[in-house]
Design a protein around this motif. Structure first.
Motif, PDB file in Angstrom:
ATOM      1  N   THR A   1       0.773  -1.241  -0.079  1.00  0.00           N
ATOM      2  CA  THR A   1      -0.163  -0.143   0.100  1.00  0.00           C
ATOM      3  C   THR A   1       0.651   1.114   0.005  1.00  0.00           C
ATOM      4  O   THR A   1       0.644   2.266  -0.878  1.00  0.00           O
ATOM      5  CB  THR A   1      -1.054   0.019   1.233  1.00  0.00           C
ATOM      6  N   PRO A   2       1.695   1.366   1.120  1.00  0.00           N
ATOM      7  CA  PRO A   2       2.760   2.783   0.837  1.00  0.00           C
ATOM      8  C   PRO A   2       3.580   2.680  -0.341  1.00  0.00           C
ATOM      9  O   PRO A   2       3.624   3.836  -0.934  1.00  0.00           O
ATOM     10  CB  PRO A   2       3.387   2.431   2.041  1.00  0.00           C
ATOM     11  N   VAL A   3       3.948   1.604  -0.835  1.00  0.00           N
ATOM     12  CA  VAL A   3       4.685   1.665  -2.121  1.00  0.00           C
ATOM     13  C   VAL A   3       3.847   2.290  -3.144  1.00  0.00           C
ATOM     14  O   VAL A   3       4.538   3.068  -3.933  1.00  0.00           O
ATOM     15  CB  VAL A   3       5.120   0.190  -2.426  1.00  0.00           C
ATOM     16  N   VAL A   4       2.586   1.565  -3.488  1.00  0.00           N
ATOM     17  CA  VAL A   4       1.953   2.310  -4.568  1.00  0.00           C
ATOM     18  C   VAL A   4       1.449   3.660  -4.277  1.00  0.00           C
ATOM     19  O   VAL A   4       1.622   4.472  -5.256  1.00  0.00           O
ATOM     20  CB  VAL A   4       0.378   1.320  -4.444  1.00  0.00           C
ATOM     21  N   CYS A   5       1.327   3.931  -3.121  1.00  0.00           N
ATOM     22  CA  CYS A   5       1.061   5.361  -2.877  1.00  0.00           C
ATOM     23  C   CYS A   5       2.255   6.428  -3.177  1.00  0.00           C
ATOM     24  O   CYS A   5       2.108   7.583  -3.783  1.00  0.00           O
ATOM     25  CB  CYS A   5       0.484   5.732  -1.390  1.00  0.00           C
ATOM     26  N   TRP A   6       3.309   5.816  -3.051  1.00  0.00           N
ATOM     27  CA  TRP A   6       4.453   6.713  -3.198  1.00  0.00           C
ATOM     28  C   TRP A   6       4.542   6.956  -4.662  1.00  0.00           C
ATOM     29  O   TRP A   6       5.190   7.729  -5.045  1.00  0.00           O
ATOM     30  CB  TRP A   6       5.762   6.296  -2.349  1.00  0.00           C
ATOM     31  N   LEU A   7       4.646   5.725  -5.512  1.00  0.00           N
ATOM     32  CA  LEU A   7       4.613   5.939  -6.960  1.00  0.00           C
ATOM     33  C   LEU A   7       3.612   6.935  -7.384  1.00  0.00           C
ATOM     34  O   LEU A   7       4.318   7.954  -8.270  1.00  0.00           O
ATOM     35  CB  LEU A   7       4.381   4.600  -7.501  1.00  0.00           C
ATOM     36  N   PHE A   8       2.683   6.830  -7.118  1.00  0.00           N
ATOM     37  CA  PHE A   8       1.504   8.039  -7.461  1.00  0.00           C
ATOM     38  C   PHE A   8       1.954   9.427  -6.904  1.00  0.00           C
ATOM     39  O   PHE A   8       1.644  10.339  -7.621  1.00  0.00           O
ATOM     40  CB  PHE A   8       0.283   7.495  -7.030  1.00  0.00           C
ATOM     41  N   ALA A   9       2.216   9.521  -5.602  1.00  0.00           N
ATOM     42  CA  ALA A   9       2.655  10.947  -5.270  1.00  0.00           C
ATOM     43  C   ALA A   9       4.041  11.313  -5.746  1.00  0.00           C
ATOM     44  O   ALA A   9       4.029  12.470  -5.980  1.00  0.00           O
ATOM     45  CB  ALA A   9       2.896  10.713  -3.628  1.00  0.00           C
ATOM     46  N   GLY A  10       4.791  10.349  -6.253  1.00  0.00           N
ATOM     47  CA  GLY A  10       6.107  10.929  -6.915  1.00  0.00           C
ATOM     48  C   GLY A  10       5.810  11.667  -8.141  1.00  0.00           C
ATOM     49  O   GLY A  10       6.441  12.587  -8.465  1.00  0.00           O
ATOM     50  N   VAL A  11       4.865  10.831  -8.973  1.00  0.00           N
ATOM     51  CA  VAL A  11       4.711  11.577 -10.277  1.00  0.00           C
ATOM     52  C   VAL A  11       3.789  12.865  -9.962  1.00  0.00           C
ATOM     53  O   VAL A  11       4.136  14.214 -10.640  1.00  0.00           O
ATOM     54  CB  VAL A  11       3.677  10.686 -11.108  1.00  0.00           C
ATOM     55  N   PHE A  12       2.957  12.880  -9.025  1.00  0.00           N
ATOM     56  CA  PHE A  12       2.208  14.250  -8.913  1.00  0.00           C
ATOM     57  C   PHE A  12       3.242  15.348  -8.410  1.00  0.00           C
ATOM     58  O   PHE A  12       3.142  16.604  -8.770  1.00  0.00           O
ATOM     59  CB  PHE A  12       1.102  13.978  -7.703  1.00  0.00           C
ATOM     60  N   SER A  13       4.055  14.880  -7.550  1.00  0.00           N
ATOM     61  CA  SER A  13       5.217  15.861  -7.083  1.00  0.00           C
ATOM     62  C   SER A  13       6.038  16.412  -8.178  1.00  0.00           C
ATOM     63  O   SER A  13       6.419  17.583  -8.277  1.00  0.00           O
ATOM     64  CB  SER A  13       6.200  15.096  -6.001  1.00  0.00           C
ATOM     65  N   ARG A  14       6.420  15.520  -9.231  1.00  0.00           N
ATOM     66  CA  ARG A  14       7.106  16.051 -10.118  1.00  0.00           C
ATOM     67  C   ARG A  14       6.531  16.842 -10.971  1.00  0.00           C
ATOM     68  O   ARG A  14       7.003  17.662 -11.767  1.00  0.00           O
ATOM     69  CB  ARG A  14       7.721  14.706 -10.950  1.00  0.00           C
TER      70      ARG A  14
END
Length: 476
Positions: A78-91
């Protein structure tokens, strides 16, 4: 584990902590020899820890199964998937020029580094409390407020620590936070009552954090990072705030960071293109200047993909891999009975109400810090150990819930190996002021202040009977 089979070690249950012991020992040795190491360099100690522990386990096949089950668990993925999506949004936000616009506007109206640091803390507190997501708060703030603050002359380590502090505030106080829900339900009390009773600890800690942050900001200055002399910006970048607002509102309403960041990414991409902050092909292009989706080098044998989406995903790979390795170690500890052994050992020394509160605090602090996760630590300590201890010594369940939640949020974001810290560092890595854990850990002020406040309340007897009037009314 699925089959409930215990993982046995040569030397007993305490040896199930070996992966963590080796991991931390290797970090210390590496740091002493070469100074602060990058987040990616933490992979090796985490991996070697699993290799070394392998030779101390009796059933090697079961050991392998436990690692796989730990890494494949919903708790890990769960956190891994959240981090991937958040990483793209942050970029997307970072590439839009929004940070430069905020820095330019702040400088134009006379906002200095100290005030901007306070504003950042308050904004992070509000977002985290409203959404209940500490990691989501870190993603949004590190994408926008961190580079803006650095450009204004804020101390980078202090600013990142303040962002983490705001995330801790919300994780501890938010009614929709998983830690709030876990701590309340583990003691059989209502969430609103728990939130009301813990507000005094959060308010005192937040006030002290602001004072300390201002003092440190004035004393430390910019930390050697030169203030950006050219704070010109494109006013059109402020339209990207629409994507930020969409993300925050959806996060508050759904409590789901994947849904929120998906909508934020799509809306941010559309707004960025329409306002000219970046070209459409930059979103997923190897060579944005040429507008090529795939860049072919030499004779066509070397193909690379670049662009905002690729960069956002790749920026999260280090923290994702490290988290999976650590979840493998967590699974080994649990399957080996190390967590239960630790809790039993600590529980046996509680002789008074004060002692029970101290022991409960140490239980959840140690487990959450070792795991790098607070909700699982609360669930491990709360129902089986903290609740019977509290009942035995006449401690209000509201008080116990507050201790579990607050103490599990003190160090779990601050240590160099925990996912929250590595996550923060990954966002800073692509800015003008990349960070190491050693530069941020001293400045997670709210976590340390909350630790002092909670132990002070224990030794002064403050809050031990929180919510008893409500319990008495319910009994009538």
């Amino acid at each position: 584990m699925a089959d409930k089979k215990k993982l046995e070690f040569y030397g007993g249950e305490w040896v199930s902590f070996l992966p963590f012991v080796v991991f931390l020992a290797l970090i210390v040795v590496t740091t002493l020899m070469w100074g602060s190491i990058s987040d990616g360099a933490l992979w090796l100690p985490a991996f070697l820890a699993l290799i070394i522990a392998f030779f101390f386990v009796k059933d090697k096949r079961h050991y392998a199964e436990v690692i796989i089950e730990g890494m494949a668990s919903k708790e890990a993925i769960t956190p891994v998937v959240c981090w991937l999506f958040a990483g793209v949004f942050s970029r997307i936000l970072r590439s839009s020029g929004l940070a430069a616009a905020i820095a330019g506007l702040a400088a134009g109206i006379g906002v200095g580094p100290a005030l901007f640091t306070v504003i950042t803390f308050v904004a992070a507190c509000l977002f985290a409390t409203a959404s209940g997501t500490g990691f989501g708060t870190i993603a949004a703030a590190m994408a926008v407020l961190y580079p803006a603050g650095v450009a204004l002359g804020c101390h980078p380590g202090l600013l990142a620590g303040i962002i983490i502090s705001g995330a801790i505030f919300g994780d501890n106080l938010a009614p929709v936070s998983d830690t709030t829900i876990c701590s309340a339900t583990s003691q059989g009390v209502d969430v609103p009552g728990v939130v009301r009773s813990r507000l005094k600890y959060a308010a005192v800690s937040a006030g002290a954090t602001i004072v300390i942050a201002v003092i440190l900001s004035l004393v430390l200055g910019s930390g050697g990072i030169a203030m950006d002399a050219n704070l010109s910006y494109d006013p059109m970048a402020f339209f990207m705030l629409i994507a930020v607002v969409i993300t925050i509102v959806v996060a508050i309403k759904t409590g789901d960071i994947i849904i929120a960041t998906t909508l934020g990414t799509v809306s941010g991409g559309v707004i960025g293109v329409l306002t000219g902050q970046f070209d459409f092909l930059q979103i997923d292009a190897a060579d944005p200047a040429k507008g090529a989706l795939i860049a072919v080098h030499g004779e066509g044998l070397d193909r690379t993909v670049d662009g905002i989406l690729q960069t956002g995903l790749s920026s999260m790979l280090q923290v994702c891999i490290l988290a999976l390795l650590l979840f493998g170690s967590i699974a080994i500890m649990r399957a080996g009975g190390g967590d239960v052994r630790l809790l039993n050992a600590l529980g046996s020394v509680a002789k008074t109400a004060k002692g029970a509160e101290v022991v409960t605090s140490f239980m959840v602090i140690i487990l959450s810090t070792i795991m790098g996760l607070n909700a699982p630590a609360i669930l491990a300590v709360g129902p089986s150990f903290a609740k019977p201890l509290s009942e035995k010594h006449g401690i209000s369940p509201y008080r116990t819930a507050n201790l579990l939640d607050a103490q599990s949020n003190t160090l779990v974001y601050a240590m160099p190996w925990v996912p929250g810290m590595i996550y923060t560092l990954s966002f800073a890595s692509g800015t003008s002021a990349p960070l190491t854990a050693a530069q941020v850990t001293p400045f997670v002020i709210y976590g340390y202040v909350l630790l002092v406040v909670m132990f002070a309340s224990i030794f002064l007897g403050i809050g031990r009977h929180d919510g008893e009037d409500k319990l008495a009314a319910k009994a009538r």
